[in-house]
Write an enzyme that holds these catalytic residues in place. Structure first.
Site, PDB file in Angstrom:
ATOM      1  N   TYR A 121     -11.935  -2.520  12.439  1.00 15.03           N
ATOM      2  CA  TYR A 121     -10.575  -1.982  12.279  1.00 15.03           C
ATOM      3  C   TYR A 121      -9.733  -2.234  13.538  1.00 15.03           C
ATOM      4  O   TYR A 121      -8.591  -2.683  13.459  1.00 15.03           O
ATOM      5  CB  TYR A 121     -10.691  -0.484  11.988  1.00 15.03           C
ATOM      6  CG  TYR A 121      -9.392   0.227  11.731  1.00 15.03           C
ATOM      7  CD1 TYR A 121      -8.735   0.109  10.510  1.00 15.03           C
ATOM      8  CD2 TYR A 121      -8.829   1.055  12.707  1.00 15.03           C
ATOM      9  CE1 TYR A 121      -7.548   0.781  10.273  1.00 15.03           C
ATOM     10  CE2 TYR A 121      -7.641   1.737  12.474  1.00 15.03           C
ATOM     11  CZ  TYR A 121      -7.008   1.600  11.257  1.00 15.03           C
ATOM     12  OH  TYR A 121      -5.832   2.273  11.021  1.00 15.03           O
TER      13      TYR A 121
ATOM     14  N   VAL B 207      -3.332  -7.455  -1.182  1.00 15.53           N
ATOM     15  CA  VAL B 207      -2.715  -8.218  -0.086  1.00 15.53           C
ATOM     16  C   VAL B 207      -3.666  -9.235   0.545  1.00 15.53           C
ATOM     17  O   VAL B 207      -3.215 -10.176   1.195  1.00 15.53           O
ATOM     18  CB  VAL B 207      -2.133  -7.306   1.039  1.00 15.53           C
ATOM     19  CG1 VAL B 207      -0.974  -6.475   0.532  1.00 15.53           C
ATOM     20  CG2 VAL B 207      -3.214  -6.444   1.685  1.00 15.53           C
TER      21      VAL B 207
ATOM     22  N   SER C 206      -2.114   0.133  14.986  1.00 18.08           N
ATOM     23  CA  SER C 206      -2.768   1.408  15.345  1.00 18.08           C
ATOM     24  C   SER C 206      -2.978   1.434  16.853  1.00 18.08           C
ATOM     25  O   SER C 206      -3.128   0.367  17.473  1.00 18.08           O
ATOM     26  CB  SER C 206      -4.132   1.513  14.651  1.00 18.08           C
ATOM     27  OG  SER C 206      -4.885   2.568  15.222  1.00 18.08           O
TER      28      SER C 206
ATOM     29  N   ASN D 150       1.941  -2.442   5.517  1.00 14.80           N
ATOM     30  CA  ASN D 150       1.300  -1.138   5.758  1.00 14.80           C
ATOM     31  C   ASN D 150      -0.118  -1.051   5.196  1.00 14.80           C
ATOM     32  O   ASN D 150      -0.935  -0.277   5.702  1.00 14.80           O
ATOM     33  CB  ASN D 150       2.186  -0.056   5.103  1.00 14.80           C
ATOM     34  CG  ASN D 150       1.473   1.275   4.968  1.00 14.80           C
ATOM     35  OD1 ASN D 150       1.324   2.001   5.949  1.00 14.80           O
ATOM     36  ND2 ASN D 150       1.004   1.606   3.769  1.00 14.80           N
TER      37      ASN D 150
ATOM     38  N   ILE E 144      -2.856  10.338  12.238  1.00 19.08           N
ATOM     39  CA  ILE E 144      -1.868  10.821  11.267  1.00 19.08           C
ATOM     40  C   ILE E 144      -2.617  11.436  10.086  1.00 19.08           C
ATOM     41  O   ILE E 144      -3.585  10.844   9.590  1.00 19.08           O
ATOM     42  CB  ILE E 144      -0.976   9.649  10.758  1.00 19.08           C
ATOM     43  CG1 ILE E 144      -0.375   8.847  11.928  1.00 19.08           C
ATOM     44  CG2 ILE E 144       0.115  10.168   9.819  1.00 19.08           C
ATOM     45  CD1 ILE E 144       0.546   9.605  12.851  1.00 19.08           C
TER      46      ILE E 144
ATOM     47  N   LYS F 242      -6.342  -4.491  13.916  1.00 23.25           N
ATOM     48  CA  LYS F 242      -5.066  -3.911  14.355  1.00 23.25           C
ATOM     49  C   LYS F 242      -4.557  -4.577  15.639  1.00 23.25           C
ATOM     50  O   LYS F 242      -3.355  -4.705  15.854  1.00 23.25           O
ATOM     51  CB  LYS F 242      -5.212  -2.393  14.540  1.00 23.25           C
ATOM     52  CG  LYS F 242      -5.500  -1.642  13.242  1.00 23.25           C
ATOM     53  CD  LYS F 242      -4.368  -1.807  12.235  1.00 23.25           C
ATOM     54  CE  LYS F 242      -4.569  -0.999  10.970  1.00 23.25           C
ATOM     55  NZ  LYS F 242      -3.456  -1.144  10.022  1.00 23.25           N
TER      56      LYS F 242
ATOM     57  N   ALA G 206     -10.157  -4.520  15.839  1.00 18.72           N
ATOM     58  CA  ALA G 206      -9.871  -5.957  15.971  1.00 18.72           C
ATOM     59  C   ALA G 206      -8.755  -6.370  15.018  1.00 18.72           C
ATOM     60  O   ALA G 206      -7.859  -7.149  15.387  1.00 18.72           O
ATOM     61  CB  ALA G 206     -11.135  -6.775  15.698  1.00 18.72           C
TER      62      ALA G 206
ATOM     63  N   GLY H  60       0.825  -1.216   0.000  1.00 23.34           N
ATOM     64  CA  GLY H  60       0.000   0.000   0.000  1.00 23.34           C
ATOM     65  C   GLY H  60       0.850   1.253   0.000  1.00 23.34           C
ATOM     66  O   GLY H  60       0.639   2.161   0.800  1.00 23.34           O
ATOM     67  N   ALA H  61       1.812   1.310  -0.943  1.00 25.20           N
ATOM     68  CA  ALA H  61       2.820   2.385  -0.883  1.00 25.20           C
ATOM     69  C   ALA H  61       2.597   3.485  -1.915  1.00 25.20           C
ATOM     70  O   ALA H  61       3.468   4.311  -2.131  1.00 25.20           O
ATOM     71  CB  ALA H  61       4.219   1.789  -1.044  1.00 25.20           C
ATOM     72  N   SER H  62       1.420   3.519  -2.553  1.00 23.50           N
ATOM     73  CA  SER H  62       1.227   4.543  -3.582  1.00 23.50           C
ATOM     74  C   SER H  62       0.765   5.877  -3.000  1.00 23.50           C
ATOM     75  O   SER H  62       0.644   6.866  -3.715  1.00 23.50           O
ATOM     76  CB  SER H  62       0.246   4.048  -4.654  1.00 23.50           C
ATOM     77  OG  SER H  62      -0.972   3.689  -4.056  1.00 23.50           O
TER      78      SER H  62
HETATM   79  P1  NAP Z   1      -4.150   5.509   3.027  1.00 21.93           P
HETATM   80  O1  NAP Z   1      -3.604   6.801   2.539  1.00 21.93           O
HETATM   81  O2  NAP Z   1      -5.574   5.193   2.779  1.00 21.93           O
HETATM   82  O3  NAP Z   1      -3.210   4.341   2.484  1.00 21.93           O
HETATM   83  C1  NAP Z   1      -3.545   2.994   2.557  1.00 21.93           C
HETATM   84  C2  NAP Z   1      -2.878   2.303   1.402  1.00 21.93           C
HETATM   85  O4  NAP Z   1      -3.205   0.902   1.429  1.00 21.93           O
HETATM   86  C3  NAP Z   1      -3.354   2.840   0.049  1.00 21.93           C
HETATM   87  O5  NAP Z   1      -2.260   3.025  -0.794  1.00 21.93           O
HETATM   88  C4  NAP Z   1      -4.253   1.721  -0.459  1.00 21.93           C
HETATM   89  O6  NAP Z   1      -4.338   1.666  -1.874  1.00 21.93           O
HETATM   90  C5  NAP Z   1      -3.558   0.503   0.102  1.00 21.93           C
HETATM   91  N1  NAP Z   1      -4.429  -0.675   0.089  1.00 21.93           N
HETATM   92  C6  NAP Z   1      -5.732  -0.749   0.448  1.00 21.93           C
HETATM   93  N2  NAP Z   1      -6.208  -2.002   0.259  1.00 21.93           N
HETATM   94  C7  NAP Z   1      -5.162  -2.727  -0.232  1.00 21.93           C
HETATM   95  C8  NAP Z   1      -5.025  -4.068  -0.636  1.00 21.93           C
HETATM   96  N3  NAP Z   1      -6.052  -4.928  -0.578  1.00 21.93           N
HETATM   97  N4  NAP Z   1      -3.819  -4.489  -1.109  1.00 21.93           N
HETATM   98  C9  NAP Z   1      -2.764  -3.625  -1.193  1.00 21.93           C
HETATM   99  N5  NAP Z   1      -2.853  -2.326  -0.818  1.00 21.93           N
HETATM  100  C10 NAP Z   1      -4.029  -1.888  -0.345  1.00 21.93           C
HETATM  101  O7  NAP Z   1      -3.981   5.434   4.601  1.00 21.93           O
HETATM  102  P2  NAP Z   1      -2.714   5.681   5.553  1.00 21.93           P
HETATM  103  O8  NAP Z   1      -3.167   6.608   6.610  1.00 21.93           O
HETATM  104  O9  NAP Z   1      -1.493   5.975   4.770  1.00 21.93           O
HETATM  105  O10 NAP Z   1      -2.617   4.221   6.212  1.00 21.93           O
HETATM  106  C11 NAP Z   1      -1.483   3.366   6.110  1.00 21.93           C
HETATM  107  C12 NAP Z   1      -1.541   2.359   7.260  1.00 21.93           C
HETATM  108  O11 NAP Z   1      -1.452   3.078   8.491  1.00 21.93           O
HETATM  109  C13 NAP Z   1      -2.852   1.572   7.326  1.00 21.93           C
HETATM  110  O12 NAP Z   1      -2.608   0.252   7.700  1.00 21.93           O
HETATM  111  C14 NAP Z   1      -3.621   2.294   8.412  1.00 21.93           C
HETATM  112  O13 NAP Z   1      -4.556   1.449   9.031  1.00 21.93           O
HETATM  113  C15 NAP Z   1      -2.492   2.665   9.351  1.00 21.93           C
HETATM  114  N6  NAP Z   1      -2.827   3.734  10.279  1.00 21.93           N
HETATM  115  C16 NAP Z   1      -3.156   4.977   9.832  1.00 21.93           C
HETATM  116  C17 NAP Z   1      -3.492   5.964  10.757  1.00 21.93           C
HETATM  117  C18 NAP Z   1      -3.865   7.359  10.348  1.00 21.93           C
HETATM  118  O14 NAP Z   1      -4.261   8.153  11.224  1.00 21.93           O
HETATM  119  N7  NAP Z   1      -3.747   7.735   9.081  1.00 21.93           N
HETATM  120  C19 NAP Z   1      -3.490   5.677  12.128  1.00 21.93           C
HETATM  121  C20 NAP Z   1      -3.146   4.393  12.533  1.00 21.93           C
HETATM  122  C21 NAP Z   1      -2.810   3.436  11.602  1.00 21.93           C
HETATM  123  P3  NAP Z   1      -5.653   2.294  -2.620  1.00 21.93           P
HETATM  124  O15 NAP Z   1      -5.748   3.701  -2.138  1.00 21.93           O
HETATM  125  O16 NAP Z   1      -5.340   2.154  -4.045  1.00 21.93           O
HETATM  126  O17 NAP Z   1      -6.815   1.465  -2.182  1.00 21.93           O
END
Ligand code: NAP
Length: 247
Positions: A155, A64, A142, A90, A188, A159, A157, A10-12
């Site tokens: 979510y 994934v 998380s 991620n 974040i 994490k 559960a 999920g690195a895009s």
């Molecule tokens: P984000 O911008 O929505 O990024 C999530 C990434 O995961 C996107 O690139 C998404 O791709 C990809 N993804 C989704 N479903 C996927 C799949 N089935 N296979 C491969 N890739 C997939 O969110 P983020 O905030 O950067 O989150 C990154 C991680 O941090 C997540 O695990 C999230 O739960 C965790 N986190 C975030 C926060 C926060 O406050 N932001 C807090 C705690 C934990 P698409 O966009 O193309 O679907």
């Protein structure tokens, strides 16, 4: 670090993208995973940025939550480039609803991507890491996986499950010089949090000791540390990066 090869799921965009750019600055080879064809442009942009910053960036498509796709991706990376030293698990999604309104499908899809996806990636990469007798796995969990959160039973559960997965992996693979650690971010600023209401944001902010939200870069710094030589005796740890939200 310059010779490290890092797979980031999920690195895009968001946190995954920032982690990719951080590794690039250290000259690492970065495998940028994205889930669907529709995301290829963003993934390519990240790969170009990685290369411009001094690393090498390559893109790999895989959902994934589907083991056959993850296995193919990992096997292709190893056959194209030789090794994966670091996995950053991620990729994650949310489908927030109170339990009363949450459908079994809402529950299952979040568990499938976040928790089963982390398992799938672990299973696929550890096969190669074991042979190399070296590996660094960092899961993005998380704080709600520790605290729980109303409206996020699925979510939270997923994490919390990742934390238990991380600790089990630390025990199973430690003897092969594979470490397994979690980062538990708080709030974040990314696409994931961008659409939360002002009231929710205010409420969160009032609970953050440092009185500001975190940046994706804060999580990237922690990921780099946990996969560096400085952290070689740390395994099974949950590093909370939340500005004091969970205190
Ligand atoms: P984000 O911008 O929505 O990024 C999530 C990434 O995961 C996107 O690139 C998404 O791709 C990809 N993804 C989704 N479903 C996927 C799949 N089935 N296979 C491969 N890739 C997939 O969110 P983020 O905030 O950067 O989150 C990154 C991680 O941090 C997540 O695990 C999230 O739960 C965790 N986190 C975030 C926060 C926060 O406050 N932001 C807090 C705690 C934990 P698409 O966009 O193309 O679907």
């Amino acid at each position: 670090m310059p010779n490290q090869s890092v797979l980031i799921t999920g690195a895009s965009q968001g946190i995954g993208k920032q982690i990719a750019l951080k590794y690039a600055q250290k000259g690492a080879t970065v495998y940028i995973n994205y889930p669907f064809e529709s995301e290829i442009e963003n993934a390519e942009k990240v790969a170009n940025d990685v290369t411009e910053l001094g690393g090498k960036g390559y893109i790999y498509e895989a959902d994934v939550s589907v083991f056959s796709q993850v296995k193919k991706m990992v096997d292709d990376i190893v056959s194209d480039h030789g090794k994966i030293d670091v996995l950053i698990a991620n990729a994650g999604i949310t489908k927030d609803k109170l339990v009363m309104r949450m459908s079994p499908e809402d529950w299952a899809s979040v568990i499938n991507v976040n928790l089963t996806g982390s398992f799938n990636c672990t299973k696929a990469v550890t096969k190669h890491m074991m042979k190399a007798r070296y590996g660094r796995i960092v899961y993005i969990s998380s704080v709600v996986g520790i605290m729980g959160n109303a409206g996020q039973a699925n979510y939270s559960a997923s994490k919390g499950g990742i934390i238990a997965l991380c600790k089990s992996v630390a025990k199973e693979f430690g003897a092969r010089n594979i470490t397994s650690n979690c980062i538990a971010p708080g709030y974040i600023e990314t696409e994931m949090t961008k659409n939360l209401s002002e009231d929710v944001n205010k409420e969160f902010l009032s609970r953050v000791s440092l009185k500001c939200f975190g940046k994706a870069e804060d999580i990237a710094n922690a990921a780099l540390f946990l996969s560096s030589d400085q952290a070689s005796y740390i395994t099974g740890h949950v590093l909370v990066v939340d500005g004091g939200l969970s205190l």
